[in-house]
Design a protein around this motif. Structure first.
Motif, short mmCIF file in Angstrom:
data_model
loop_
_atom_site.label_atom_id
_atom_site.label_comp_id
_atom_site.label_asym_id
_atom_site.label_seq_id
_atom_site.Cartn_x
_atom_site.Cartn_y
_atom_site.Cartn_z
N ASP A 127 1.02 2.55 3.38
CA ASP A 127 0.63 3.53 2.37
C ASP A 127 0.15 4.83 3.01
O ASP A 127 -0.30 4.86 4.16
CB ASP A 127 -0.49 2.97 1.48
CG ASP A 127 0.00 1.81 0.63
OD1 ASP A 127 1.20 1.77 0.33
OD2 ASP A 127 -0.83 0.95 0.28
N ASN A 128 0.24 5.91 2.24
CA ASN A 128 -0.27 7.21 2.66
C ASN A 128 -1.78 7.22 2.50
O ASN A 128 -2.31 7.28 1.39
CB ASN A 128 0.37 8.32 1.81
CG ASN A 128 0.01 9.71 2.32
OD1 ASN A 128 -1.03 9.92 2.93
ND2 ASN A 128 0.89 10.66 2.05
N THR A 129 -2.49 7.16 3.61
CA THR A 129 -3.95 7.04 3.58
C THR A 129 -4.62 8.29 3.02
O THR A 129 -5.57 8.20 2.25
CB THR A 129 -4.49 6.75 4.99
OG1 THR A 129 -3.83 5.60 5.51
CG2 THR A 129 -5.99 6.50 4.96
N ASP A 149 6.31 8.86 -2.61
CA ASP A 149 6.15 7.68 -1.77
C ASP A 149 7.31 6.69 -1.90
O ASP A 149 7.36 5.71 -1.16
CB ASP A 149 4.84 6.96 -2.11
CG ASP A 149 3.62 7.76 -1.70
OD1 ASP A 149 3.79 8.73 -0.94
OD2 ASP A 149 2.50 7.41 -2.12
N GLN A 202 2.95 11.69 -6.74
CA GLN A 202 2.70 11.02 -5.47
C GLN A 202 3.51 9.73 -5.37
O GLN A 202 4.06 9.40 -4.31
CB GLN A 202 1.21 10.71 -5.31
CG GLN A 202 0.83 10.18 -3.92
CD GLN A 202 1.14 11.18 -2.83
OE1 GLN A 202 0.75 12.35 -2.90
NE2 GLN A 202 1.87 10.74 -1.81
N GLU A 203 3.60 8.99 -6.47
CA GLU A 203 4.41 7.76 -6.49
C GLU A 203 5.88 8.06 -6.24
O GLU A 203 6.58 7.31 -5.55
CB GLU A 203 4.23 7.04 -7.83
CG GLU A 203 2.84 6.43 -8.00
CD GLU A 203 2.64 5.84 -9.39
OE1 GLU A 203 3.58 5.96 -10.21
OE2 GLU A 203 1.56 5.26 -9.64
N GLN A 259 -0.60 11.79 -9.79
CA GLN A 259 -0.39 10.40 -9.42
C GLN A 259 1.09 10.03 -9.53
O GLN A 259 1.64 9.36 -8.65
CB GLN A 259 -1.23 9.48 -10.29
CG GLN A 259 -1.15 8.01 -9.87
CD GLN A 259 -2.10 7.14 -10.67
OE1 GLN A 259 -2.88 7.63 -11.47
NE2 GLN A 259 -2.02 5.84 -10.45
N ILE A 308 -4.78 -5.32 1.99
CA ILE A 308 -4.28 -4.43 0.93
C ILE A 308 -3.08 -5.06 0.25
O ILE A 308 -2.93 -4.99 -0.97
CB ILE A 308 -3.92 -3.04 1.52
CG1 ILE A 308 -5.20 -2.32 1.98
CG2 ILE A 308 -3.18 -2.20 0.49
CD1 ILE A 308 -4.93 -1.01 2.68
N GLN A 341 -4.53 8.61 -0.76
CA GLN A 341 -5.42 7.70 -1.46
C GLN A 341 -6.81 8.27 -1.66
O GLN A 341 -7.52 7.89 -2.59
CB GLN A 341 -5.51 6.37 -0.69
CG GLN A 341 -4.21 5.57 -0.69
CD GLN A 341 -4.30 4.32 0.16
OE1 GLN A 341 -5.25 4.12 0.89
NE2 GLN A 341 -3.29 3.47 0.05
#
Length: 335
Positions: free
Chosen positions: A131-133, A258, A254-255, A251, A335, A136
């Motif tokens: 995941d993109n830290t 990603d 971003q999804e 959000q 996670i 988050q």
């Protein structure tokens, strides 16, 4: 060349030998750097264990993003300052702050932007697996005033991390071995100290770039300017995008970013761009080195890669790396 005449390369080699001798006399060298790294890893793990115990017995701790950022920097900066304090060197010799020309500063900023496409590619590749830290934590960041985040993430973070990793760590390794290996090990520790695979991937790359930049300028200011430029831009972009879009939209966006399909497209497009901009960046770096009269030092990084002047790897370093990787793997599994 007349007998007895000293070349620039000879002077560099003599200076390296002097640095190695200083390191062996008990100043900040690879042994102390490795103990410092292990110390910071143990502090981090102890802090995580303490927070976990608090969560189990008391409840989730309410820690603001500001306190979190300050605490994260303090966990590595305080031990670094203590190690530097108990060494026999002056602060400027441990950390390496020296004056550089204004023209070099402007070219370093240009160099920074030219290296960003390559950084984007590495980040996108890592996001295929983890995941993109940074994304988050964007929600918590946007809840704070922008100037506070610029100060903490764009100024305090880069200065603190450069003092540690290009100052204490890189310079310490240089005194115990060749510069080529010092660049590699300081960059690796810089990446691992982020304690997650996403940031570690591009942090290792940037660590190499900034260590080379320090050699090209002869000053820690080179890497500080580079690091601050990257972070300040990212923080400002985060706030600009947040001011024009709702949280739900961000959000969803971003999804989409990603998703593997988008990441593969990003890697392809930015990969082509990165080949061009990185080639130009190398030319800019060479110009900066020549402008600071350190072009021979820059060449010596590669030319001296096979020279063996001292051992950098020791038990504390191995233990620290194993603990860091184990924690990162554990975090992914959880996670």
């Amino acid at each position: 060349m007349p007998f007895g005449q000293e070349t620039a390369e000879d002077r560099i080699r003599i200076q390296v030998r002097k640095d190695l001798k200083i390191g062996n006399e008990g100043r900040m060298n690879s042994k102390k750097v490795n103990w410092f790294y292990l110390t910071t890893v143990l502090i981090h793990l102890a802090m995580v264990a303490g927070l976990l115990a608090w969560t189990i017995y008391v409840g989730p701790p309410r820690i603001s993003i500001v306190a979190n950022l300050i605490m994260a920097q303090g966990m590595i900066l305080v031990p670094a300052l203590l190690f530097a304090l108990f060494s026999k060197e002056k602060g400027k010799d441990v950390f390496g702050f020296h004056k550089i020309k204004i023209s070099s500063v402007l070219m370093i900023i240009l160099f920074t932007y030219l290296m960003m496409p390559a950084t984007t590619v590495i980040n996108a590749i890592s996001m295929l697996f983890v995941d993109n830290t940074v994304a988050q934590m964007s929600g918590a960041v946007l809840q704070m005033p922008w100037y506070i985040m610029v100060l903490l993430m764009g100024v305090l973070g880069p200065v603190s991390e450069e003092l540690i990793f290009r100052g204490l760590v890189f310079n310490g390794y240089k005194k115990s071995g060749n510069t080529f290996r010092a660049v590699f090990w300081s960059a690796l520790l810089f990446g691992l100290m982020h304690m997650n695979f996403n940031q570690a991937a591009y942090a290792v790359f940037l660590g190499i770039v900034m260590a080379v930049l320090v050699e090209a300028t002869g000053s820690l200011w080179g890497s500080v300017i580079f690091h601050m430029t990257v972070n300040i831009q990212n923080v400002l972009l985060m706030f600009v995008s947040g001011s024009f879009a709702s949280e739900d939209y961000l959000q969803e966006a971003q999804e989409l970013m990603d998703s593997k399909e988008t990441l593969l497209v990003t890697i392809g497009i930015y990969g082509v761009v990165a080949m061009v901009t990185t080639a130009i960046a190398v030319c800019v770096l060479a110009w900066v080195a020549k402008n600071e009269k350190r072009d021979m030092q820059l060449k010596q990084i590669w030319q001296g890669r096979k020279e063996n002047r001292g051992r950098m790897v020791s038990v504390p370093l191995i233990v620290g790396i194993v603990l860091s990787v184990a924690y990162m793997v554990f975090e992914v599994i959880m996670i």
